[in-house]
Motif scaffolding. Sequence first.
Motif, PDB file in Angstrom:
ATOM      1  N   CYS A  12       0.833  -1.175   0.009  1.00 17.39           N
ATOM      2  CA  CYS A  12       0.020  -0.003  -0.105  1.00 17.39           C
ATOM      3  C   CYS A  12       0.853   1.300   0.062  1.00 17.39           C
ATOM      4  N   GLY A  13       2.103   1.145  -0.197  1.00 17.94           N
ATOM      5  CA  GLY A  13       2.977   2.249  -0.275  1.00 17.94           C
ATOM      6  C   GLY A  13       3.226   2.830  -1.674  1.00 17.94           C
ATOM      7  N   PHE A  14       3.953   3.836  -1.884  1.00 19.27           N
ATOM      8  CA  PHE A  14       3.987   4.528  -3.089  1.00 19.27           C
ATOM      9  C   PHE A  14       4.264   3.562  -4.064  1.00 19.27           C
ATOM     10  N   ILE A  15       5.330   2.891  -4.082  1.00 19.06           N
ATOM     11  CA  ILE A  15       5.864   1.724  -5.268  1.00 19.06           C
ATOM     12  C   ILE A  15       4.660   0.809  -5.251  1.00 19.06           C
ATOM     13  N   GLY A  16       4.218   0.229  -4.305  1.00 21.72           N
ATOM     14  CA  GLY A  16       3.382  -1.135  -4.086  1.00 21.72           C
ATOM     15  C   GLY A  16       2.018  -0.683  -4.694  1.00 21.72           C
ATOM     16  N   VAL A  33      -0.724  -7.220   1.329  1.00 18.96           N
ATOM     17  CA  VAL A  33      -0.561  -7.132   2.723  1.00 18.96           C
ATOM     18  C   VAL A  33       0.277  -5.934   3.179  1.00 18.96           C
ATOM     19  N   ASP A  34      -0.547  -5.105   4.075  1.00 20.60           N
ATOM     20  CA  ASP A  34       0.274  -3.958   4.504  1.00 20.60           C
ATOM     21  C   ASP A  34      -0.246  -3.468   6.041  1.00 20.60           C
ATOM     22  N   SER A  35       0.478  -3.115   6.777  1.00 21.53           N
ATOM     23  CA  SER A  35      -0.076  -2.611   8.132  1.00 21.53           C
ATOM     24  C   SER A  35      -0.573  -1.120   8.110  1.00 21.53           C
ATOM     25  N   LEU A  36      -0.421  -0.547   7.093  1.00 19.53           N
ATOM     26  CA  LEU A  36      -0.572   1.151   6.850  1.00 19.53           C
ATOM     27  C   LEU A  36       0.151   1.760   8.168  1.00 19.53           C
ATOM     28  N   SER A  37       0.906   1.121   8.702  1.00 15.11           N
ATOM     29  CA  SER A  37       1.508   1.795   9.899  1.00 15.11           C
ATOM     30  C   SER A  37       2.755   2.432   9.646  1.00 15.11           C
ATOM     31  N   VAL A  38       3.572   2.278   8.662  1.00 18.18           N
ATOM     32  CA  VAL A  38       4.719   2.930   8.330  1.00 18.18           C
ATOM     33  C   VAL A  38       4.427   3.805   7.076  1.00 18.18           C
ATOM     34  N   ASN A  39       4.777   5.406   7.466  1.00 18.23           N
ATOM     35  CA  ASN A  39       4.619   6.114   6.255  1.00 18.23           C
ATOM     36  C   ASN A  39       3.378   5.920   5.588  1.00 18.23           C
ATOM     37  N   ASN A  40       2.360   5.929   6.306  1.00 17.50           N
ATOM     38  CA  ASN A  40       1.014   5.535   5.803  1.00 17.50           C
ATOM     39  C   ASN A  40      -0.104   6.141   6.557  1.00 17.50           C
ATOM     40  N   ASN A  61      -6.465   8.439  -1.430  1.00 16.96           N
ATOM     41  CA  ASN A  61      -6.956   8.175  -2.850  1.00 16.96           C
ATOM     42  C   ASN A  61      -6.299   7.005  -3.332  1.00 16.96           C
ATOM     43  N   ARG A  62      -5.101   6.289  -2.586  1.00 18.08           N
ATOM     44  CA  ARG A  62      -4.489   5.166  -3.038  1.00 18.08           C
ATOM     45  C   ARG A  62      -5.538   4.140  -2.929  1.00 18.08           C
ATOM     46  N   LEU A  63      -6.095   4.256  -1.430  1.00 19.92           N
ATOM     47  CA  LEU A  63      -7.214   3.085  -1.251  1.00 19.92           C
ATOM     48  C   LEU A  63      -8.343   2.979  -1.756  1.00 19.92           C
ATOM     49  N   HIS A  98       8.515  -7.989  -2.230  1.00 17.78           N
ATOM     50  CA  HIS A  98       8.810  -7.663  -0.758  1.00 17.78           C
ATOM     51  C   HIS A  98       9.118  -6.355  -0.822  1.00 17.78           C
ATOM     52  N   LEU A  99       8.169  -5.218  -0.293  1.00 17.52           N
ATOM     53  CA  LEU A  99       8.329  -4.045  -0.485  1.00 17.52           C
ATOM     54  C   LEU A  99       8.572  -3.356   1.125  1.00 17.52           C
ATOM     55  N   ALA A 100       7.924  -4.052   1.872  1.00 16.38           N
ATOM     56  CA  ALA A 100       7.831  -3.373   3.198  1.00 16.38           C
ATOM     57  C   ALA A 100       9.108  -2.977   3.965  1.00 16.38           C
ATOM     58  N   ALA A 101       9.160  -1.765   4.480  1.00 16.24           N
ATOM     59  CA  ALA A 101      10.612  -1.206   4.991  1.00 16.24           C
ATOM     60  C   ALA A 101      10.251   0.159   5.723  1.00 16.24           C
ATOM     61  N   VAL A 102      11.357   0.660   6.184  1.00 18.84           N
ATOM     62  CA  VAL A 102      11.388   2.054   6.590  1.00 18.84           C
ATOM     63  C   VAL A 102      12.191   2.845   5.354  1.00 18.84           C
ATOM     64  N   TYR A 139      13.008  -8.672  -4.250  1.00 21.11           N
ATOM     65  CA  TYR A 139      13.239  -7.604  -3.379  1.00 21.11           C
ATOM     66  C   TYR A 139      13.322  -6.479  -3.900  1.00 21.11           C
ATOM     67  N   MET A 140      12.920  -5.314  -3.208  1.00 21.16           N
ATOM     68  CA  MET A 140      13.225  -3.920  -3.499  1.00 21.16           C
ATOM     69  C   MET A 140      14.360  -3.521  -2.703  1.00 21.16           C
ATOM     70  N   SER A 141      15.530  -3.546  -3.213  1.00 24.88           N
ATOM     71  CA  SER A 141      16.714  -2.822  -2.788  1.00 24.88           C
ATOM     72  C   SER A 141      16.946  -1.244  -2.975  1.00 24.88           C
ATOM     73  N   ILE A 165      22.513   3.616   7.769  1.00 26.97           N
ATOM     74  CA  ILE A 165      21.675   2.660   8.455  1.00 26.97           C
ATOM     75  C   ILE A 165      20.744   2.010   7.077  1.00 26.97           C
ATOM     76  N   TYR A 166      20.408   3.017   6.152  1.00 28.28           N
ATOM     77  CA  TYR A 166      19.473   2.617   5.330  1.00 28.28           C
ATOM     78  C   TYR A 166      20.011   1.706   4.195  1.00 28.28           C
ATOM     79  N   GLY A 167      21.197   2.116   3.560  1.00 32.32           N
ATOM     80  CA  GLY A 167      21.905   1.280   2.745  1.00 32.32           C
ATOM     81  C   GLY A 167      22.336  -0.017   3.111  1.00 32.32           C
ATOM     82  N   ALA A 195      16.052   7.634  -6.828  1.00 36.06           N
ATOM     83  CA  ALA A 195      15.371   8.799  -6.922  1.00 36.06           C
ATOM     84  C   ALA A 195      14.135   8.892  -7.738  1.00 36.06           C
ATOM     85  N   LEU A 196      13.184   7.841  -7.131  1.00 34.41           N
ATOM     86  CA  LEU A 196      11.745   7.918  -7.779  1.00 34.41           C
ATOM     87  C   LEU A 196      10.829   9.085  -7.571  1.00 34.41           C
ATOM     88  N   TYR A 197      10.078   9.184  -8.498  1.00 34.50           N
ATOM     89  CA  TYR A 197       9.039  10.390  -8.183  1.00 34.50           C
ATOM     90  C   TYR A 197       7.926   9.741  -9.188  1.00 34.50           C
TER      91      TYR A 197
HETATM   92  N1  LIG Z   1      10.615   5.415  -3.381  1.00 30.89           N
HETATM   93  C1  LIG Z   1      12.048   5.210  -3.607  1.00 30.89           C
HETATM   94  O1  LIG Z   1      12.440   6.217  -4.147  1.00 30.89           O
HETATM   95  C2  LIG Z   1      12.497   3.929  -3.349  1.00 30.89           C
HETATM   96  C3  LIG Z   1      13.984   3.925  -3.792  1.00 30.89           C
HETATM   97  C4  LIG Z   1      14.620   2.823  -3.793  1.00 30.89           C
HETATM   98  C5  LIG Z   1      14.296   1.574  -3.069  1.00 30.89           C
HETATM   99  N2  LIG Z   1      12.969   1.803  -2.292  1.00 30.89           N
HETATM  100  C6  LIG Z   1      12.434   0.659  -1.620  1.00 30.89           C
HETATM  101  O2  LIG Z   1      11.110   0.452  -2.025  1.00 30.89           O
HETATM  102  C7  LIG Z   1      10.293  -0.384  -1.166  1.00 30.89           C
HETATM  103  C8  LIG Z   1       9.253   0.702  -1.196  1.00 30.89           C
HETATM  104  O3  LIG Z   1       9.229   1.856  -1.274  1.00 30.89           O
HETATM  105  P1  LIG Z   1       8.233   2.734  -1.105  1.00 30.89           P
HETATM  106  O4  LIG Z   1       8.507   4.295  -1.521  1.00 30.89           O
HETATM  107  O5  LIG Z   1       6.727   2.345  -1.838  1.00 30.89           O
HETATM  108  O6  LIG Z   1       8.005   3.017   0.490  1.00 30.89           O
HETATM  109  P2  LIG Z   1       6.472   3.522   1.353  1.00 30.89           P
HETATM  110  O7  LIG Z   1       7.149   3.817   2.552  1.00 30.89           O
HETATM  111  O8  LIG Z   1       5.818   4.297   0.329  1.00 30.89           O
HETATM  112  O9  LIG Z   1       5.761   1.975   1.426  1.00 30.89           O
HETATM  113  C9  LIG Z   1       6.125   1.095   2.452  1.00 30.89           C
HETATM  114  C10 LIG Z   1       4.807   0.193   2.931  1.00 30.89           C
HETATM  115  O10 LIG Z   1       5.361  -0.831   3.689  1.00 30.89           O
HETATM  116  C11 LIG Z   1       4.340  -0.798   4.711  1.00 30.89           C
HETATM  117  N3  LIG Z   1       4.965  -1.440   5.976  1.00 30.89           N
HETATM  118  C12 LIG Z   1       6.505  -1.151   6.378  1.00 30.89           C
HETATM  119  N4  LIG Z   1       6.521  -2.028   7.487  1.00 30.89           N
HETATM  120  C13 LIG Z   1       5.395  -2.991   7.468  1.00 30.89           C
HETATM  121  C14 LIG Z   1       5.204  -4.037   8.378  1.00 30.89           C
HETATM  122  N5  LIG Z   1       5.787  -4.369   9.369  1.00 30.89           N
HETATM  123  N6  LIG Z   1       3.792  -4.748   8.012  1.00 30.89           N
HETATM  124  C15 LIG Z   1       3.141  -4.439   7.006  1.00 30.89           C
HETATM  125  N7  LIG Z   1       3.437  -3.404   6.153  1.00 30.89           N
HETATM  126  C16 LIG Z   1       4.644  -2.533   6.377  1.00 30.89           C
HETATM  127  C17 LIG Z   1       4.013   0.546   5.082  1.00 30.89           C
HETATM  128  O11 LIG Z   1       2.902   0.766   5.700  1.00 30.89           O
HETATM  129  C18 LIG Z   1       4.009   1.249   3.572  1.00 30.89           C
HETATM  130  O12 LIG Z   1       2.713   1.316   3.242  1.00 30.89           O
HETATM  131  C19 LIG Z   1      11.114  -0.036   0.294  1.00 30.89           C
HETATM  132  O13 LIG Z   1      11.784  -1.111   0.525  1.00 30.89           O
HETATM  133  C20 LIG Z   1      12.011   1.050  -0.026  1.00 30.89           C
HETATM  134  O14 LIG Z   1      13.190   1.056   0.556  1.00 30.89           O
HETATM  135  C21 LIG Z   1      12.147   2.933  -2.635  1.00 30.89           C
END
Ligand SMILES: NC(=O)c1ccc[n+]([C@@H]2O[C@H](COP(=O)([O-])OP(=O)(O)OC[C@H]3O[C@@H](n4cnc5c(N)ncnc54)[C@H](O)[C@@H]3O)[C@@H](O)[C@H]2O)c1
Length: 334
Positions: A12-16, A33-40, A61-63, A98-102, A139-141, A165-167, A195-197
């Motif tokens: 449910c994140g930006f990419i997902g 599957v998303d918790s909507l609890s990180v950056n959401n 709007n995403r939902l 797998h997209l979940a992350a900070v 895996y989204m690195s 930490i992130y990298g 550098a996504l937009y």
């Molecule tokens: N956007 C970018 O520019 C970019 C660039 C390189 C890599 N990435 C990687 O791509 C992936 C997705 O990026 P994004 O921009 O969509 O991030 P985002 O923060 O928009 O989305 C991450 C989603 O993961 C969910 N999430 C986090 N922890 C969770 C958990 N414990 N259980 C369930 N859901 C959980 C959040 O609720 C959120 O909806 C990430 O791994 C990010 O590091 C993003």
Amino acid sequence: MSSKRILLVGGCGFIGHNLAIKLINLGHKPFIVDSLSVNNLRSIEQEDVINKKLYEGILENRLELLKKNNIELIIQDAREYHEISKLYSKIDPDIIIHLAAVSHANKSNKDPHSTFDHSLRTLENTLDFAKNPKTHVIYMSSSMVYGNFNSLDVDEGAICKPIGIYGTLKLSGELLIKSYNQVFDLPYTIIRPSALYGERCVSRRVGQIFIENAIQGKEITINGDGEDKLDFTYIEDLVSGIASCCEKKNAINQTFNLTYGHSRKINELLNILKSEFPNSKVNYSKKEKFMPERGTLKTEKAKKLINYKSNFSIEDGYIRYINWYKSFWKKFNS
Ligand SMILES: NC(=O)c1ccc[n+]([C@@H]2O[C@H](COP(=O)([O-])OP(=O)(O)OC[C@H]3O[C@@H](n4cnc5c(N)ncnc54)[C@H](O)[C@@H]3O)[C@@H](O)[C@H]2O)c1
């Protein structure tokens, strides 16, 4: 091409959410599957965030879009091993993305503990499920695994020396996946975007903040002199590339840079913004600590193996994004 059941963890994140819509339009069956609890939605309501109401509107709007496209969203924390094991078995996916992350370097440096938890804990849960029956994990690195680029452009074979930490956690995730491949023969694909937009991002990266400030008549701050180059990538190019990784056998057990494939100066992005918002005011401040010197991520390998094509230079992609923002802003304020 056969239709695949594709589970998007953190979808449910930006990419997902953009990816899920792409996949359903290509005839696949995505599950989120998303918790909507990180950056959401659930975290934003508890945080002191700039433009909170606007971001809530964008996240809602995403939902709405997921609902309109009949994409199933299951709200669940992916750190909960037993719950997600049962859930993933029920979904029975052919592929897990797998997209979940900070997903933000500054936030990760401020809170390493929760970054580890949401990024690596959730990844290990995915891998543990995927090892039997062997399920392809994508895996989204990140480009941040490279650290400072040694040259103007890097390919996937470049030495990785992440900073911060992130990298470092992203690179740890890559190594973890490869170890599951060695031990359990798990099929994987690693993707390094940069550098996504694009539409409905709330992560406050440079391209988004530029538009938001310009639209509100606020000053734009550039960290550094604006001459730094980034491989700005429009979301549509990335999600098309990920979809190819789901469909092409050649993507198995590979690592790909998936970017526009040509870096541009931040000042060039700014000039495009100014063509749409001529009255924007800009000031330059100190560059952020722990931000590596980057540049172009070469995409030749993805072009060759999965027929990857990037179609959107910033002249095309950023203008599309600005136009979307203008119309969303108008509706939001009406
Ligand atoms: N956007 C970018 O520019 C970019 C660039 C390189 C890599 N990435 C990687 O791509 C992936 C997705 O990026 P994004 O921009 O969509 O991030 P985002 O923060 O928009 O989305 C991450 C989603 O993961 C969910 N999430 C986090 N922890 C969770 C958990 N414990 N259980 C369930 N859901 C959980 C959040 O609720 C959120 O909806 C990430 O791994 C990010 O590091 C993003």
